[in-house]
Design an enzyme around this catalytic site. Structure first.
Site, PDB file in Angstrom:
ATOM      1  N   ASP A  10      16.180  14.742  22.461  1.00  0.00           N
ATOM      2  CA  ASP A  10      17.013  13.687  21.882  1.00  0.00           C
ATOM      3  C   ASP A  10      16.098  12.805  21.042  1.00  0.00           C
ATOM      4  O   ASP A  10      14.870  12.878  21.160  1.00  0.00           O
ATOM      5  CB  ASP A  10      17.682  12.858  22.997  1.00  0.00           C
ATOM      6  CG  ASP A  10      18.556  11.735  22.438  1.00  0.00           C
ATOM      7  OD1 ASP A  10      19.204  11.934  21.382  1.00  0.00           O
ATOM      8  OD2 ASP A  10      18.585  10.643  23.038  1.00  0.00           O
ATOM      9  N   SER A  11      16.715  11.937  20.236  1.00  0.00           N
ATOM     10  CA  SER A  11      15.934  10.969  19.467  1.00  0.00           C
ATOM     11  C   SER A  11      15.270   9.953  20.392  1.00  0.00           C
ATOM     12  O   SER A  11      14.513   9.108  19.926  1.00  0.00           O
ATOM     13  CB  SER A  11      16.856  10.219  18.512  1.00  0.00           C
ATOM     14  OG  SER A  11      17.786   9.469  19.270  1.00  0.00           O
ATOM     15  N   TYR A  42      17.873   8.071  15.006  1.00  0.00           N
ATOM     16  CA  TYR A  42      18.139   9.101  13.996  1.00  0.00           C
ATOM     17  C   TYR A  42      19.385   8.734  13.161  1.00  0.00           C
ATOM     18  O   TYR A  42      19.523   9.168  12.027  1.00  0.00           O
ATOM     19  CB  TYR A  42      18.422  10.454  14.669  1.00  0.00           C
ATOM     20  CG  TYR A  42      17.233  11.234  15.198  1.00  0.00           C
ATOM     21  CD1 TYR A  42      15.957  10.693  15.271  1.00  0.00           C
ATOM     22  CD2 TYR A  42      17.418  12.541  15.644  1.00  0.00           C
ATOM     23  CE1 TYR A  42      14.891  11.428  15.781  1.00  0.00           C
ATOM     24  CE2 TYR A  42      16.359  13.287  16.144  1.00  0.00           C
ATOM     25  CZ  TYR A  42      15.100  12.729  16.216  1.00  0.00           C
ATOM     26  OH  TYR A  42      14.055  13.470  16.717  1.00  0.00           O
ATOM     27  N   GLY A  43      20.286   7.987  13.797  1.00  0.00           N
ATOM     28  CA  GLY A  43      21.610   7.727  13.196  1.00  0.00           C
ATOM     29  C   GLY A  43      21.609   7.276  11.748  1.00  0.00           C
ATOM     30  O   GLY A  43      22.377   7.790  10.934  1.00  0.00           O
ATOM     31  N   CYS A  73      21.798  15.319  21.605  1.00  0.00           N
ATOM     32  CA  CYS A  73      21.924  14.238  20.620  1.00  0.00           C
ATOM     33  C   CYS A  73      23.059  14.621  19.682  1.00  0.00           C
ATOM     34  O   CYS A  73      22.996  15.667  19.026  1.00  0.00           O
ATOM     35  CB  CYS A  73      20.603  14.129  19.855  1.00  0.00           C
ATOM     36  SG  CYS A  73      20.611  12.956  18.500  1.00  0.00           S
ATOM     37  N   ASN A  74      24.091  13.794  19.635  1.00  0.00           N
ATOM     38  CA  ASN A  74      25.234  14.096  18.742  1.00  0.00           C
ATOM     39  C   ASN A  74      24.790  14.104  17.275  1.00  0.00           C
ATOM     40  O   ASN A  74      25.250  14.926  16.482  1.00  0.00           O
ATOM     41  CB  ASN A  74      26.313  13.018  18.895  1.00  0.00           C
ATOM     42  CG  ASN A  74      26.991  13.038  20.242  1.00  0.00           C
ATOM     43  OD1 ASN A  74      28.100  13.533  20.381  1.00  0.00           O
ATOM     44  ND2 ASN A  74      26.338  12.495  21.257  1.00  0.00           N
ATOM     45  N   THR A  75      23.891  13.187  16.935  1.00  0.00           N
ATOM     46  CA  THR A  75      23.463  13.059  15.535  1.00  0.00           C
ATOM     47  C   THR A  75      22.703  14.310  15.099  1.00  0.00           C
ATOM     48  O   THR A  75      22.930  14.836  13.994  1.00  0.00           O
ATOM     49  CB  THR A  75      22.560  11.812  15.382  1.00  0.00           C
ATOM     50  OG1 THR A  75      23.197  10.706  16.029  1.00  0.00           O
ATOM     51  CG2 THR A  75      22.326  11.484  13.934  1.00  0.00           C
ATOM     52  N   GLU A 151      16.446   1.668  23.649  1.00  0.00           N
ATOM     53  CA  GLU A 151      15.059   2.151  23.552  1.00  0.00           C
ATOM     54  C   GLU A 151      14.061   1.034  23.884  1.00  0.00           C
ATOM     55  O   GLU A 151      12.954   1.305  24.327  1.00  0.00           O
ATOM     56  CB  GLU A 151      14.778   2.683  22.139  1.00  0.00           C
ATOM     57  CG  GLU A 151      15.466   4.007  21.826  1.00  0.00           C
ATOM     58  CD  GLU A 151      14.912   5.186  22.630  1.00  0.00           C
ATOM     59  OE1 GLU A 151      13.699   5.244  22.846  1.00  0.00           O
ATOM     60  OE2 GLU A 151      15.729   6.043  23.051  1.00  0.00           O
ATOM     61  N   CYS A 183      27.599   9.302  21.369  1.00  0.00           N
ATOM     62  CA  CYS A 183      26.133   9.250  21.270  1.00  0.00           C
ATOM     63  C   CYS A 183      25.625   9.264  22.703  1.00  0.00           C
ATOM     64  O   CYS A 183      26.144   8.528  23.556  1.00  0.00           O
ATOM     65  CB  CYS A 183      25.707   7.965  20.557  1.00  0.00           C
ATOM     66  SG  CYS A 183      23.941   7.588  20.670  1.00  0.00           S
ATOM     67  N   THR A 184      24.646  10.099  22.978  1.00  0.00           N
ATOM     68  CA  THR A 184      24.234  10.271  24.377  1.00  0.00           C
ATOM     69  C   THR A 184      23.623   8.993  24.973  1.00  0.00           C
ATOM     70  O   THR A 184      23.695   8.786  26.176  1.00  0.00           O
ATOM     71  CB  THR A 184      23.255  11.455  24.522  1.00  0.00           C
ATOM     72  OG1 THR A 184      22.182  11.294  23.581  1.00  0.00           O
ATOM     73  CG2 THR A 184      23.952  12.769  24.264  1.00  0.00           C
ATOM     74  N   HIS A 185      23.053   8.138  24.117  1.00  0.00           N
ATOM     75  CA  HIS A 185      22.548   6.855  24.635  1.00  0.00           C
ATOM     76  C   HIS A 185      23.681   6.020  25.229  1.00  0.00           C
ATOM     77  O   HIS A 185      23.463   5.230  26.149  1.00  0.00           O
ATOM     78  CB  HIS A 185      21.912   6.024  23.512  1.00  0.00           C
ATOM     79  CG  HIS A 185      20.537   6.445  23.108  1.00  0.00           C
ATOM     80  ND1 HIS A 185      20.286   7.580  22.370  1.00  0.00           N
ATOM     81  CD2 HIS A 185      19.317   5.867  23.333  1.00  0.00           C
ATOM     82  CE1 HIS A 185      18.978   7.673  22.156  1.00  0.00           C
ATOM     83  NE2 HIS A 185      18.373   6.650  22.726  1.00  0.00           N
TER      84      HIS A 185
HETATM   85  N1  DGL Z   1      21.350   9.968  21.342  1.00  0.00           N
HETATM   86  C1  DGL Z   1      21.556  10.104  19.918  1.00  0.00           C
HETATM   87  C2  DGL Z   1      22.958  10.656  19.661  1.00  0.00           C
HETATM   88  O1  DGL Z   1      23.567  11.197  20.565  1.00  0.00           O
HETATM   89  C3  DGL Z   1      21.215   8.792  19.281  1.00  0.00           C
HETATM   90  C4  DGL Z   1      21.096   8.865  17.831  1.00  0.00           C
HETATM   91  C5  DGL Z   1      20.146   7.905  17.213  1.00  0.00           C
HETATM   92  O2  DGL Z   1      18.964   8.025  17.486  1.00  0.00           O
HETATM   93  O3  DGL Z   1      20.606   7.118  16.386  1.00  0.00           O
HETATM   94  O4  DGL Z   1      23.479  10.600  18.580  1.00  0.00           O
END
Ligand code: DGL
Length: 260
Positions: A10-11, A42-43, A73-75, A151, A183-185
């Site tokens: 993930d990011s 990453y978004g 990570c969805n992104t 984060e 988003c997994t966060h």
């Molecule tokens: N956990 C990432 C997701 O699911 C976060 C993306 C990010 O870093 O902006 O999209």
């Protein structure tokens, strides 16, 4: 090959929510988790940058001998999974906002989706959304700032609460009865969201579905661990180890710092 670990990236720390579902469903599988916190979020990045970071993470996990990679990570999934599947010879599992279950469960026919800019602006999200949302009002909201706060270890801060209140208000005005966490966060926001949302609003994320899919793909590729012993789970980050440790709670984990 079947005793090799599952790779998860993930990011940042968000994918730990997916790791814990996978670990619960598949306790006999060993895992290597890569948190690319140095490059989070990453978004807001463009598609090409997200693809390049996903390639970097994939190659690192493949060098650890991973038999399958979960893009937690969805992104990264919505922007890069096609490229990863085309270029690397192992199975990939991705995660996307759970619009379909929300569409099926919604009685008010209004749902909210909280996700990153990179996810909401992706072609893959656009296609899925069109498929399931023809008779729905969908309120999309970019969760600017949320990933950064998580984060930085500020999950339970006043700033987070205020941000969420401002993001939820237009959804509540539209009388949503399902909120999709794209988003997994955001999974880690669940206790706060429960305080801010009326009881009847369901919070929907995709963690369990990803774990089930991981199991199904391991089975169909004859990759489930057949040994009676499991290697310890390993966690790597190029950010702060203590943020991972705080989210893993009871797990006595091996967390290592990476410089990349
Ligand atoms: N956990 C990432 C997701 O699911 C976060 C993306 C990010 O870093 O902006 O999209």
């Amino acid at each position: 090959m079947s005793s090799k670990p599952i790779g998860i990236f993930d990011s940042g720390v968000g994918g730990l929510s997916i790791w814990s579902e996978i670990h619960q469903l598949l306790p006999m599988e060993s895992t290597v988790y890569l948190s690319d916190s140095k490059h989070a979020p990453y978004g807001p990045k463009g598609k090409e940058a997200i693809i390049n970071l996903s390639i970097k993470n994939t190659e690192w996990l493949m060098n650890q001998g991973c038999k399958l990679i979960v893009v937690a990570c969805n992104t990264a999934t919505t922007n890069a999974i096609d490229t990863l599947r085309k270029n690397y010879p192992i199975p990939f599992i991705g995660i996307e906002p759970a619009i379909k279950p929300a569409a099926l469960q919604s009685k008010s026919k209004a749902i909210g989706i909280l996700a990153t800019k990179g996810t909401l602006s992706s072609q893959l999200f656009h296609e899925t959304s069109q498929l399931y949302s023809s008779d729905l009002i969908v309120i999309e909201q970019v969760g600017n700032g949320i990933v950064e706060l998580i984060e930085n270890g500020a999950l339970y801060s006043d700033e987070m609460k205020h941000l969420l209140q401002s993001y939820l208000q237009p959804m509540l005005d539209a009388e949503i009865d399902c909120l999709v966490l794209g988003c997994t966060h955001y999974h880690f926001l669940t206790p706060i969201l429960k305080q801010l949302l009326p009881k009847h609003v369901k919070i929907i994320d995709s963690g369990k579905a990803v774990a089930k899919q991981t199991k199904a793909v391991l089975e169909s590729n004859i990759l489930l661990n057949t040994k009676t012993s499991v290697e310890p789970n390993r966690f790597y980050t190029n950010g702060e180890e203590n943020v991972i440790a705080s989210l893993l709670k009871s797990e006595t984990a091996s967390i290592k710092k990476l410089a990349f």
